[in-house]
Design a protein around this motif. Sequence first.
Motif, PDB file in Angstrom:
ATOM      1  N   MET A 138     -20.117  36.177 -64.467  1.00 20.99           N
ATOM      2  CA  MET A 138     -19.766  34.841 -65.015  1.00 20.99           C
ATOM      3  C   MET A 138     -19.980  34.017 -63.512  1.00 20.99           C
ATOM      4  N   GLN A 139     -20.970  33.159 -63.545  1.00 22.11           N
ATOM      5  CA  GLN A 139     -21.187  32.275 -62.290  1.00 22.11           C
ATOM      6  C   GLN A 139     -20.127  31.067 -62.443  1.00 22.11           C
ATOM      7  N   CYS A 140     -19.329  30.791 -61.430  1.00 25.58           N
ATOM      8  CA  CYS A 140     -18.643  29.729 -61.431  1.00 25.58           C
ATOM      9  C   CYS A 140     -18.718  28.909 -60.348  1.00 25.58           C
ATOM     10  N   GLN A 141     -19.060  27.703 -60.484  1.00 26.13           N
ATOM     11  CA  GLN A 141     -19.214  26.535 -59.485  1.00 26.13           C
ATOM     12  C   GLN A 141     -17.959  25.620 -59.550  1.00 26.13           C
ATOM     13  N   ILE A 142     -17.579  25.349 -58.432  1.00 31.79           N
ATOM     14  CA  ILE A 142     -16.601  24.492 -57.952  1.00 31.79           C
ATOM     15  C   ILE A 142     -17.248  23.173 -57.268  1.00 31.79           C
ATOM     16  N   ARG A 143     -16.890  21.918 -57.764  1.00 28.07           N
ATOM     17  CA  ARG A 143     -17.494  20.715 -57.181  1.00 28.07           C
ATOM     18  C   ARG A 143     -16.390  19.644 -57.513  1.00 28.07           C
ATOM     19  N   ARG A 144     -16.755  18.621 -56.788  1.00 30.46           N
ATOM     20  CA  ARG A 144     -15.810  17.238 -57.111  1.00 30.46           C
ATOM     21  C   ARG A 144     -16.191  16.817 -58.342  1.00 30.46           C
ATOM     22  N   ALA A 145     -15.062  16.327 -59.195  1.00 31.46           N
ATOM     23  CA  ALA A 145     -15.033  15.884 -60.429  1.00 31.46           C
ATOM     24  C   ALA A 145     -15.939  14.394 -60.371  1.00 31.46           C
ATOM     25  N   ILE A 146     -16.458  14.127 -61.468  1.00 32.32           N
ATOM     26  CA  ILE A 146     -17.072  12.892 -61.425  1.00 32.32           C
ATOM     27  C   ILE A 146     -16.642  12.205 -62.703  1.00 32.32           C
ATOM     28  N   GLU A 147     -16.904  10.880 -62.922  1.00 36.30           N
ATOM     29  CA  GLU A 147     -16.350  10.122 -63.774  1.00 36.30           C
ATOM     30  C   GLU A 147     -16.634  10.916 -65.392  1.00 36.30           C
ATOM     31  N   SER A 148     -17.956  11.139 -65.656  1.00 39.00           N
ATOM     32  CA  SER A 148     -18.301  11.901 -66.796  1.00 39.00           C
ATOM     33  C   SER A 148     -17.626  13.075 -67.243  1.00 39.00           C
ATOM     34  N   ASP A 149     -16.838  13.746 -66.271  1.00 41.95           N
ATOM     35  CA  ASP A 149     -16.125  14.900 -66.384  1.00 41.95           C
ATOM     36  C   ASP A 149     -14.731  14.550 -67.222  1.00 41.95           C
ATOM     37  N   ALA A 150     -14.275  13.228 -67.384  1.00 45.82           N
ATOM     38  CA  ALA A 150     -13.020  13.116 -67.498  1.00 45.82           C
ATOM     39  C   ALA A 150     -12.627  13.679 -68.871  1.00 45.82           C
ATOM     40  N   GLN A 151     -13.659  13.383 -69.906  1.00 44.32           N
ATOM     41  CA  GLN A 151     -13.106  13.883 -71.418  1.00 44.32           C
ATOM     42  C   GLN A 151     -12.897  15.356 -71.260  1.00 44.32           C
ATOM     43  N   ALA A 152     -13.749  16.139 -70.558  1.00 49.28           N
ATOM     44  CA  ALA A 152     -13.808  17.603 -70.607  1.00 49.28           C
ATOM     45  C   ALA A 152     -12.513  18.017 -69.844  1.00 49.28           C
ATOM     46  N   ILE A 153     -12.254  17.310 -68.699  1.00 48.66           N
ATOM     47  CA  ILE A 153     -10.910  17.648 -68.047  1.00 48.66           C
ATOM     48  C   ILE A 153      -9.851  17.670 -68.918  1.00 48.66           C
ATOM     49  N   SER A 154      -9.863  16.443 -69.607  1.00 48.62           N
ATOM     50  CA  SER A 154      -8.465  16.226 -70.461  1.00 48.62           C
ATOM     51  C   SER A 154      -8.578  17.372 -71.654  1.00 48.62           C
ATOM     52  N   LYS A 155      -9.662  17.732 -72.333  1.00 48.50           N
ATOM     53  CA  LYS A 155      -9.569  18.819 -73.096  1.00 48.50           C
ATOM     54  C   LYS A 155      -9.058  19.998 -72.460  1.00 48.50           C
ATOM     55  N   VAL A 156      -9.485  20.474 -71.083  1.00 51.89           N
ATOM     56  CA  VAL A 156      -9.200  21.752 -70.638  1.00 51.89           C
ATOM     57  C   VAL A 156      -7.628  21.706 -70.369  1.00 51.89           C
ATOM     58  N   VAL A 157      -7.221  20.585 -69.803  1.00 52.73           N
ATOM     59  CA  VAL A 157      -5.596  20.419 -69.520  1.00 52.73           C
ATOM     60  C   VAL A 157      -4.980  20.468 -70.790  1.00 52.73           C
ATOM     61  N   ILE A 158      -5.440  19.914 -71.990  1.00 50.77           N
ATOM     62  CA  ILE A 158      -4.414  19.776 -73.088  1.00 50.77           C
ATOM     63  C   ILE A 158      -4.626  21.073 -73.711  1.00 50.77           C
ATOM     64  N   ALA A 159      -5.818  21.939 -73.716  1.00 58.37           N
ATOM     65  CA  ALA A 159      -5.768  23.212 -74.272  1.00 58.37           C
ATOM     66  C   ALA A 159      -4.777  24.170 -73.694  1.00 58.37           C
ATOM     67  N   ALA A 160      -4.884  24.193 -72.174  1.00 56.01           N
ATOM     68  CA  ALA A 160      -3.821  24.837 -71.429  1.00 56.01           C
ATOM     69  C   ALA A 160      -2.456  24.530 -71.901  1.00 56.01           C
ATOM     70  N   LEU A 161      -2.028  23.517 -71.836  1.00 54.46           N
ATOM     71  CA  LEU A 161      -0.686  22.946 -72.067  1.00 54.46           C
ATOM     72  C   LEU A 161      -0.167  23.673 -73.456  1.00 54.46           C
ATOM     73  N   HIS A 162      -1.063  23.522 -74.390  1.00 56.61           N
ATOM     74  CA  HIS A 162      -0.753  24.020 -75.856  1.00 56.61           C
ATOM     75  C   HIS A 162      -0.714  25.702 -76.006  1.00 56.61           C
ATOM     76  N   GLU A 163      -1.559  26.262 -75.099  1.00 58.17           N
ATOM     77  CA  GLU A 163      -1.868  27.613 -75.406  1.00 58.17           C
ATOM     78  C   GLU A 163      -1.191  28.553 -74.368  1.00 58.17           C
ATOM     79  N   SER A 164      -0.992  27.841 -72.916  1.00 55.50           N
ATOM     80  CA  SER A 164      -0.325  28.805 -72.097  1.00 55.50           C
ATOM     81  C   SER A 164       1.057  28.128 -71.644  1.00 55.50           C
ATOM     82  N   ASN A 165       1.233  27.007 -71.249  1.00 58.71           N
ATOM     83  CA  ASN A 165       2.616  26.345 -71.067  1.00 58.71           C
ATOM     84  C   ASN A 165       3.342  26.503 -72.194  1.00 58.71           C
TER      85      ASN A 165
END
Length: 151
Positions: free
Chosen positions: A1-28
């Motif tokens: 699995m290839q993973c790229q780490i890059r600076r976040a851009i404005e168009s990432d905001a929705q996806a970032i929000s979904k990742v955080v909320i999913a992690a909060l509900h499933e992990s935290n």
Amino acid sequence: MQCQIRRAIESDAQAISKVVIAALHESNARDYPPEVIAQVEENFCPASILRLMKQRQMYVAVVEQHVVGTASLDQAVVRSVFVSPRHQGRGIGQQLMARLKEAAVSAQLEELRVPSSLTAQSFYAQLGFHKVRDEFHGAERTVIMALSLDA
């Protein structure tokens, strides 16, 4: 699995929000009651993510053109390290932290601190962070941890 780490851009905001909320509900959610999860979730809507992007160095982990993780550096404080539950345990969080550490070393910081959730405390400990103290914000307990960046 290839993973790229890059600076976040404005168009990432929705996806970032979904990742955080999913992690909060499933992990935290294993370590915090529903009211604490709901309170933390309020800080990670797309509009809040956009505001945070202006204040912090925010990075994303991208796999197959999808944002699957995020982490931020707010001066010498690590903030908001989250990986999608589907992608946890694959080294993505470690890659994000390595990028934050590179940025901190480039900025000649001597120490990184992180207000860790109970859920992530062992993750940070594996990366060399040590516990400094506990902090309480109402029912939410965070563990303040530090990592020396001395060569």
